[in-house]
Write a protein that holds these residues in place. Sequence first.
Motif, PDB file in Angstrom:
ATOM      1  N   SER A  47      -4.848   1.393   6.613  1.00  0.00           N
ATOM      2  CA  SER A  47      -4.385   0.131   6.034  1.00  0.00           C
ATOM      3  C   SER A  47      -5.449  -0.552   5.176  1.00  0.00           C
ATOM      4  CB  SER A  47      -3.905  -0.819   7.133  1.00  0.00           C
ATOM      5  OG  SER A  47      -4.969  -1.092   8.020  1.00  0.00           O
ATOM      6  N   ASP A  48      -6.726  -0.249   5.408  1.00  0.00           N
ATOM      7  CA  ASP A  48      -7.766  -0.879   4.599  1.00  0.00           C
ATOM      8  C   ASP A  48      -8.251   0.038   3.461  1.00  0.00           C
ATOM      9  OD1 ASP A  48      -8.953   0.939   6.278  1.00  0.00           O
ATOM     10  OD2 ASP A  48     -10.690  -0.310   6.741  1.00  0.00           O
ATOM     11  N   ALA A  49      -7.624   1.199   3.274  1.00  0.00           N
ATOM     12  CA  ALA A  49      -8.024   2.135   2.213  1.00  0.00           C
ATOM     13  C   ALA A  49      -7.269   1.827   0.920  1.00  0.00           C
ATOM     14  CB  ALA A  49      -7.737   3.570   2.638  1.00  0.00           C
ATOM     15  N   ALA A  50      -7.872   2.194  -0.203  1.00  0.00           N
ATOM     16  CA  ALA A  50      -7.209   2.015  -1.499  1.00  0.00           C
ATOM     17  C   ALA A  50      -6.154   3.104  -1.666  1.00  0.00           C
ATOM     18  CB  ALA A  50      -8.233   2.106  -2.625  1.00  0.00           C
ATOM     19  N   VAL A  51      -4.951   2.706  -2.044  1.00  0.00           N
ATOM     20  CA  VAL A  51      -3.854   3.651  -2.252  1.00  0.00           C
ATOM     21  C   VAL A  51      -3.906   4.129  -3.701  1.00  0.00           C
ATOM     22  CG1 VAL A  51      -1.352   3.921  -2.236  1.00  0.00           C
ATOM     23  CG2 VAL A  51      -2.460   2.503  -0.508  1.00  0.00           C
ATOM     24  N   PRO A  52      -3.897   5.450  -3.946  1.00  0.00           N
ATOM     25  CA  PRO A  52      -3.962   5.948  -5.320  1.00  0.00           C
ATOM     26  C   PRO A  52      -2.672   5.649  -6.086  1.00  0.00           C
ATOM     27  CG  PRO A  52      -3.599   7.762  -3.800  1.00  0.00           C
ATOM     28  CD  PRO A  52      -3.841   6.529  -2.970  1.00  0.00           C
ATOM     29  N   GLU A  53      -2.784   5.561  -7.413  1.00  0.00           N
ATOM     30  CA  GLU A  53      -1.609   5.306  -8.247  1.00  0.00           C
ATOM     31  C   GLU A  53      -0.705   6.526  -8.325  1.00  0.00           C
ATOM     32  OE1 GLU A  53      -2.498   3.755 -12.094  1.00  0.00           O
ATOM     33  OE2 GLU A  53      -4.039   2.420 -11.314  1.00  0.00           O
ATOM     34  N   MET A  54      -1.300   7.722  -8.308  1.00  0.00           N
ATOM     35  CA  MET A  54      -0.539   8.967  -8.439  1.00  0.00           C
ATOM     36  C   MET A  54      -0.772   9.837  -7.209  1.00  0.00           C
ATOM     37  SD  MET A  54       0.695   8.880 -11.614  1.00  0.00           S
ATOM     38  CE  MET A  54       0.646  10.292 -12.651  1.00  0.00           C
ATOM     39  N   TRP A  55       0.229  10.688  -6.910  1.00  0.00           N
ATOM     40  CA  TRP A  55       0.163  11.618  -5.795  1.00  0.00           C
ATOM     41  C   TRP A  55       0.906  12.872  -6.225  1.00  0.00           C
ATOM     42  CZ3 TRP A  55      -2.748  10.921  -1.610  1.00  0.00           C
ATOM     43  CH2 TRP A  55      -2.556  11.747  -0.507  1.00  0.00           C
ATOM     44  N   ASP A  56       0.419  14.049  -5.849  1.00  0.00           N
ATOM     45  CA  ASP A  56       1.113  15.288  -6.194  1.00  0.00           C
ATOM     46  C   ASP A  56       2.282  15.498  -5.249  1.00  0.00           C
ATOM     47  OD1 ASP A  56      -0.598  15.879  -8.260  1.00  0.00           O
ATOM     48  OD2 ASP A  56      -1.897  17.148  -7.041  1.00  0.00           O
ATOM     49  N   CYS A  57       3.454  15.793  -5.817  1.00  0.00           N
ATOM     50  CA  CYS A  57       4.648  16.049  -5.006  1.00  0.00           C
ATOM     51  C   CYS A  57       4.472  17.384  -4.289  1.00  0.00           C
ATOM     52  CB  CYS A  57       5.887  16.087  -5.897  1.00  0.00           C
ATOM     53  SG  CYS A  57       7.401  16.479  -4.991  1.00  0.00           S
ATOM     54  N   PRO A  58       4.599  17.415  -2.955  1.00  0.00           N
ATOM     55  CA  PRO A  58       4.426  18.678  -2.238  1.00  0.00           C
ATOM     56  C   PRO A  58       5.588  19.649  -2.441  1.00  0.00           C
ATOM     57  CG  PRO A  58       4.970  16.934  -0.702  1.00  0.00           C
ATOM     58  CD  PRO A  58       4.803  16.286  -2.047  1.00  0.00           C
ATOM     59  N   ARG A  59       6.741  19.169  -2.924  1.00  0.00           N
ATOM     60  CA  ARG A  59       7.893  20.050  -3.105  1.00  0.00           C
ATOM     61  C   ARG A  59       7.864  20.780  -4.445  1.00  0.00           C
ATOM     62  NH1 ARG A  59      13.277  17.004  -1.677  1.00  0.00           N
ATOM     63  NH2 ARG A  59      14.098  19.073  -2.128  1.00  0.00           N
ATOM     64  N   CYS A  60       7.502  20.061  -5.525  1.00  0.00           N
ATOM     65  CA  CYS A  60       7.559  20.698  -6.847  1.00  0.00           C
ATOM     66  C   CYS A  60       6.219  20.689  -7.575  1.00  0.00           C
ATOM     67  CB  CYS A  60       8.625  20.037  -7.721  1.00  0.00           C
ATOM     68  SG  CYS A  60       8.305  18.298  -8.083  1.00  0.00           S
ATOM     69  N   GLY A  61       5.229  19.939  -7.079  1.00  0.00           N
ATOM     70  CA  GLY A  61       3.907  19.931  -7.690  1.00  0.00           C
ATOM     71  C   GLY A  61       3.740  18.963  -8.843  1.00  0.00           C
ATOM     72  N   LEU A  62       4.791  18.255  -9.232  1.00  0.00           N
ATOM     73  CA  LEU A  62       4.686  17.292 -10.328  1.00  0.00           C
ATOM     74  C   LEU A  62       3.967  16.028  -9.850  1.00  0.00           C
ATOM     75  CD1 LEU A  62       8.255  17.514 -11.905  1.00  0.00           C
ATOM     76  CD2 LEU A  62       6.143  18.505 -12.768  1.00  0.00           C
ATOM     77  N   PRO A  63       3.384  15.273 -10.773  1.00  0.00           N
ATOM     78  CA  PRO A  63       2.774  14.005 -10.362  1.00  0.00           C
ATOM     79  C   PRO A  63       3.849  13.012  -9.933  1.00  0.00           C
ATOM     80  CG  PRO A  63       2.661  14.265 -12.745  1.00  0.00           C
ATOM     81  CD  PRO A  63       3.196  15.545 -12.198  1.00  0.00           C
ATOM     82  N   ALA A  64       3.536  12.228  -8.924  1.00  0.00           N
ATOM     83  CA  ALA A  64       4.473  11.233  -8.407  1.00  0.00           C
ATOM     84  C   ALA A  64       3.816   9.860  -8.449  1.00  0.00           C
ATOM     85  CB  ALA A  64       4.883  11.585  -6.981  1.00  0.00           C
ATOM     86  N   GLY A  65       4.636   8.839  -8.726  1.00  0.00           N
ATOM     87  CA  GLY A  65       4.155   7.461  -8.778  1.00  0.00           C
ATOM     88  C   GLY A  65       4.909   6.590  -7.794  1.00  0.00           C
ATOM     89  N   GLN A  66       4.481   5.349  -7.669  1.00  0.00           N
ATOM     90  CA  GLN A  66       5.082   4.446  -6.690  1.00  0.00           C
ATOM     91  C   GLN A  66       6.342   3.754  -7.198  1.00  0.00           C
ATOM     92  OE1 GLN A  66       2.234   1.832  -4.779  1.00  0.00           O
ATOM     93  NE2 GLN A  66       0.618   3.346  -5.099  1.00  0.00           N
ATOM     94  N   ASP A  67       6.609   3.807  -8.505  1.00  0.00           N
ATOM     95  CA  ASP A  67       7.794   3.160  -9.072  1.00  0.00           C
ATOM     96  C   ASP A  67       8.949   4.158  -9.087  1.00  0.00           C
ATOM     97  OD1 ASP A  67       9.654   1.660 -10.382  1.00  0.00           O
ATOM     98  OD2 ASP A  67       8.483   1.407 -12.225  1.00  0.00           O
ATOM     99  N   GLU A  68       9.943   3.920  -8.227  1.00  0.00           N
ATOM    100  CA  GLU A  68      11.075   4.842  -8.121  1.00  0.00           C
ATOM    101  C   GLU A  68      11.881   4.891  -9.416  1.00  0.00           C
ATOM    102  OE1 GLU A  68      14.936   5.692  -5.236  1.00  0.00           O
ATOM    103  OE2 GLU A  68      13.823   3.830  -5.020  1.00  0.00           O
ATOM    104  N   GLN A  69      11.989   3.779 -10.116  1.00  0.00           N
ATOM    105  CA  GLN A  69      12.793   3.709 -11.337  1.00  0.00           C
ATOM    106  C   GLN A  69      12.108   4.364 -12.535  1.00  0.00           C
ATOM    107  OE1 GLN A  69      15.860   2.682 -10.909  1.00  0.00           O
ATOM    108  NE2 GLN A  69      15.299   2.277  -8.789  1.00  0.00           N
TER     109      GLN A  69
END
Length: 114
Positions: A47-69
Amino acid sequence: MGSGNAIRGSRVGAGPMGEAERGEAAPRVRVSFWCANMHETRPSFASDAAVPEMWDCPRCGLPAGQDEQAPPAPPRNEPYKTHLAYVKERRSDKDGKAILEEALERLRNNKSPW
């Protein structure tokens, strides 16, 4: 017949592992990330760590972001270029013909620079 090994099936460090031995777990927060294929990934972070803006999708490998839209666009992969394609970027057809004629003339005169 046994081999006489008393700790068969055990490994180093095996034993009851609980909160008492490991200590208290840090408070966690789960964050949702979405890729262009709309796969949701929910990794957990301290909870006190910085959350990254991007994360690699484990299913397809594409970059993922926090904005669903508006998930991040897939990266553009440049197509493979042959050696000839790189040469054509640097030389015009006129230059190529001149170089070819010069090389052919050397061969005809048997004056190879190599």
